[in-house]
Design an enzyme around this catalytic site. Structure first.
Site, mmCIF file in Angstrom:
data_model
loop_
_atom_site.group_PDB
_atom_site.id
_atom_site.type_symbol
_atom_site.label_atom_id
_atom_site.label_comp_id
_atom_site.label_asym_id
_atom_site.label_seq_id
_atom_site.Cartn_x
_atom_site.Cartn_y
_atom_site.Cartn_z
ATOM 1 C CE1 TYR A 180 -5.331 2.210 -5.088
ATOM 2 C CE2 TYR A 180 -3.766 4.036 -5.130
ATOM 3 C CZ TYR A 180 -4.105 2.752 -4.731
ATOM 4 O OH TYR A 180 -3.227 2.005 -3.986
ATOM 5 C CE LYS A 191 -11.936 3.271 1.781
ATOM 6 N NZ LYS A 191 -10.992 3.692 0.747
ATOM 7 C CB THR A 247 -7.790 1.746 4.981
ATOM 8 O OG1 THR A 247 -8.085 2.624 6.068
ATOM 9 C CG2 THR A 247 -8.864 1.864 3.916
ATOM 10 C CB VAL A 248 -2.958 -0.766 5.952
ATOM 11 C CG1 VAL A 248 -3.242 -2.005 6.738
ATOM 12 C CG2 VAL A 248 -2.880 -1.057 4.467
ATOM 13 C CD GLU A 289 -5.570 10.588 5.714
ATOM 14 O OE1 GLU A 289 -6.554 9.925 5.342
ATOM 15 O OE2 GLU A 289 -4.630 10.867 4.946
ATOM 16 C CB SER A 290 -0.959 7.678 5.243
ATOM 17 O OG SER A 290 -1.537 8.255 4.094
ATOM 18 C CD1 TRP A 323 -5.838 -3.805 4.210
ATOM 19 C CD2 TRP A 323 -4.351 -4.964 2.986
ATOM 20 N NE1 TRP A 323 -5.465 -3.016 3.140
ATOM 21 C CE2 TRP A 323 -4.559 -3.705 2.384
ATOM 22 C CE3 TRP A 323 -3.460 -5.863 2.398
ATOM 23 C CZ2 TRP A 323 -3.889 -3.322 1.206
ATOM 24 C CZ3 TRP A 323 -2.804 -5.482 1.232
ATOM 25 C CH2 TRP A 323 -3.021 -4.220 0.658
ATOM 26 C CB CYS A 365 -0.895 -0.023 1.247
ATOM 27 S SG CYS A 365 -1.742 1.533 1.550
HETATM 28 N N1 GSH Z 1 -6.697 7.781 3.482
HETATM 29 C C1 GSH Z 1 -6.019 6.610 3.737
HETATM 30 C C2 GSH Z 1 -6.126 5.665 2.554
HETATM 31 C C3 GSH Z 1 -5.530 4.328 2.861
HETATM 32 C C4 GSH Z 1 -5.955 3.275 1.837
HETATM 33 O O1 GSH Z 1 -6.772 3.543 0.941
HETATM 34 N N2 GSH Z 1 -5.405 2.068 1.974
HETATM 35 C C5 GSH Z 1 -5.791 0.974 1.100
HETATM 36 C C6 GSH Z 1 -4.603 0.184 0.631
HETATM 37 S S1 GSH Z 1 -3.624 0.981 -0.572
HETATM 38 C C7 GSH Z 1 -6.629 -0.015 1.871
HETATM 39 O O2 GSH Z 1 -6.266 -0.409 2.964
HETATM 40 N N3 GSH Z 1 -7.737 -0.443 1.298
HETATM 41 C C8 GSH Z 1 -8.583 -1.414 1.895
HETATM 42 C C9 GSH Z 1 -9.929 -1.388 1.261
HETATM 43 O O3 GSH Z 1 -10.125 -0.642 0.293
HETATM 44 O O4 GSH Z 1 -10.788 -2.106 1.732
HETATM 45 C C10 GSH Z 1 -4.601 6.973 4.053
HETATM 46 O O5 GSH Z 1 -3.959 7.683 3.272
HETATM 47 O O6 GSH Z 1 -4.140 6.588 5.117
#
Ligand code: GSH
Length: 325
Positions: A192, A126, A128-129, A144-145, A89, A49
Site C-alpha cells: 500500500y 474510515k 473499513t472492513v 481490527e483484523s 463498501w 480486502c
Molecule cells: N486495520 C484494519 C485495516 C482494514 C482496511 O484498511 N481495510 C480496507 C480494505 S483493504 C478498507 O476497508 N478501506 C476502506 C477505506 O479506506 O475507506 C484491519 O487490519 O482490520
C-alpha cells in the site's frame, strides 16, 4: 469529512495508515461483555480486502463458519451518501446482483458506513472492513483484523470444529510477533505504501523495503516449510493474504514490479501450499480482488481497466512437502 485510505498521505507524499477504533475483545469467559457464543457474532468482509480475508481464513480453518456467520460486500466502492462524496463498501440490493456478495442480513444496511453509524453516533474514522458485529448488543466489537484473528484462534475453542489448531502457540509467540512486525511494515502495508505514495521518494523507499522483505522471506522459506518453522502459524496467514494478490494486482496497480511472486521459487510454491490448506481456497475470490483494486482507485487507474492476466493456478502442484512437518 468522510475519508478513505487513498486520502491518507502525509505532506511528504507517503501513505500513512491510521489506527482502527473499535478494539473490544470477545472472551471465553461467559460473564464478559462479549462472551464467545455460537450464533451471536457476524463478520462483515470484502473478499477483495486482505485484512478481512485473514479473518475469513481463520473462520474457515478453525471451523467456525457455523458459529459465526459472514457477509461480503460488493467489490467496487460506490458513493455511500448523497450529501457527500465519500466512496466506500456497499451491499448489493439482492442476492443475485453480485455473485459472492449479499445484502446485509442483519441490519438492512446499504453500506458499511451505515454499520459504523449504527454503532457510534460520533465516529470519525474510515469505514473499513473487516467489521465484527455483535447481533445481541447491535454494535461493532472490533474492526481490527489482527485482533479479530487472535480472538478466533482461542476464544471460540469450545465451539470451533478445529479447536486443536493453534496458530499462535505460546512457544512461538515471540517469534510470530517479531515476524509479523517486519512483514507488516515491508510487505502487508508495504504494498500500500508503494501504491498510495504520491511522490517518487516515498514510493522508492517503500519498494526497497518491500523487496528486502520478500528476499528475506525467500531465504527463510528455502530452509523451512513455513515462515516461523515447520508448522503453520498466524504469520503465514498474514503473509499469504498479501502475496496471493501480488502478481494479479500489486505488481501492476501498486507498481510493485521489480520482481514478480512467480520469480521467487520458494515464496511462490509456499503461496500454493497455503492456498491448498483445506478451507483456504474458498477465501480467495480473485474476481472480487481484481475488480476492487482496479475499479476503486480512480486516482491510480482512472479508466478502471482490469488487466486480463496472469490468471495463476494456485491449486497446481507445489514442492513444499520436501520439508518435514
Ligand atoms: N486495520 C484494519 C485495516 C482494514 C482496511 O484498511 N481495510 C480496507 C480494505 S483493504 C478498507 O476497508 N478501506 C476502506 C477505506 O479506506 O475507506 C484491519 O487490519 O482490520
Amino acid at each position: 469529512m468522510a475519508r478513505s485510505a487513498v486520502d491518507e498521505t502525509s505532506d511528504s507524499g507517503a501513505f500513512m495508515r491510521t489506527a482502527s477504533t473499535f478494539r473490544n475483545f470477545i472472551s471465553q469467559d461467559p460473564s464478559s461483555q462479549f462472551p464467545a457464543e455460537s450464533g451471536r457474532y457476524h463478520l462483515y468482509i470484502s473478499y477483495a480486502c486482505p485484512w478481512a480475508s485473514r479473518c475469513l481464513a481463520y473462520l474457515k480453518i478453525k471451523g467456525l463458519d457455523k458459529a459465526i456467520s459472514f457477509t461480503s460486500v460488493k467489490p467496487i466502492w460506490e458513493r455511500t451518501k448523497e450529501s457527500d462524496e465519500h466512496m466506500g463498501w456497499v451491499f448489493p440490493t439482492s442476492a443475485t446482483e453480485e455473485p459472492g456478495a449479499e445484502p446485509d442480513p442483519l441490519n438492512g444496511a446499504k453500506n458499511i458506513r451505515q454499520l459504523y453509524e449504527l454503532a457510534s453516533t460520533n465516529y470519525s474514522g474510515k469505514y473499513t472492513v473487516p467489521v465484527l458485529w455483535d447481533k445481541k448488543l447491535k454494535t461493532i466489537v472490533s474492526n481490527e483484523s489482527s485482533e479479530i484473528i487472535r480472538m478466533f484462534n482461542t476464544e471460540f475453542n469450545d465451539i470451533a470444529q478445529n479447536a486443536a489448531l493453534d496458530l499462535y502457540p505460546p512457544q512461538l509467540q515471540a517469534q510470530i510477533n517479531e515476524t509479523n512486525e517486519w512483514i507488516y511494515n515491508a510487505i502487508n502495508n508495504g504494498v500500500y505504501r508503494c501504491g498510495f505514495a504520491r511522490k517518487q521518494g516515498p514510493y522508492e523507499e517503500a519498494v526497497k523495503e518491500l523487496y528486502e522483505g520478500l528476499d528475506r522471506c525467500e531465504e527463510i522459506l528455502g530452509k523451512q516449510r513455513y515462515i516461523c518453522g515447520n508448522t503453520l502459524t498466524e504469520a503465514d496467514i498474514r503473509l499469504f493474504v498479501t502475496i496471493i494478490r501480488f502478481d494479479e494486482v500489486y505488481a501492476v496497480h501498486f507498481k510493485c514490479n521489480k520482481k514478480l511472486l512467480r520469480e521467487f521459487p520458494n515464496l511462490f510454491n509456499y503461496t500454493k501450499d497455503i492456498y491448498q490448506v483445506p478451507g483456504m481456497s474458498s477465501t480467495v475470490n480473485m474476481e472480487h480482488i481484481k475488480r476492487h483494486y482496479y475499479g476503486s482507485h480512480p486516482s491510480i487507474n482512472p479508466f478502471g481497466i482490469i488487466p486480463l492476466g496472469p490468471n495463476i493456478d494456485f491449486s497446481s502442484p507445489h514442492d513444499r512437502e520436501r520439508f518435514s512437518v
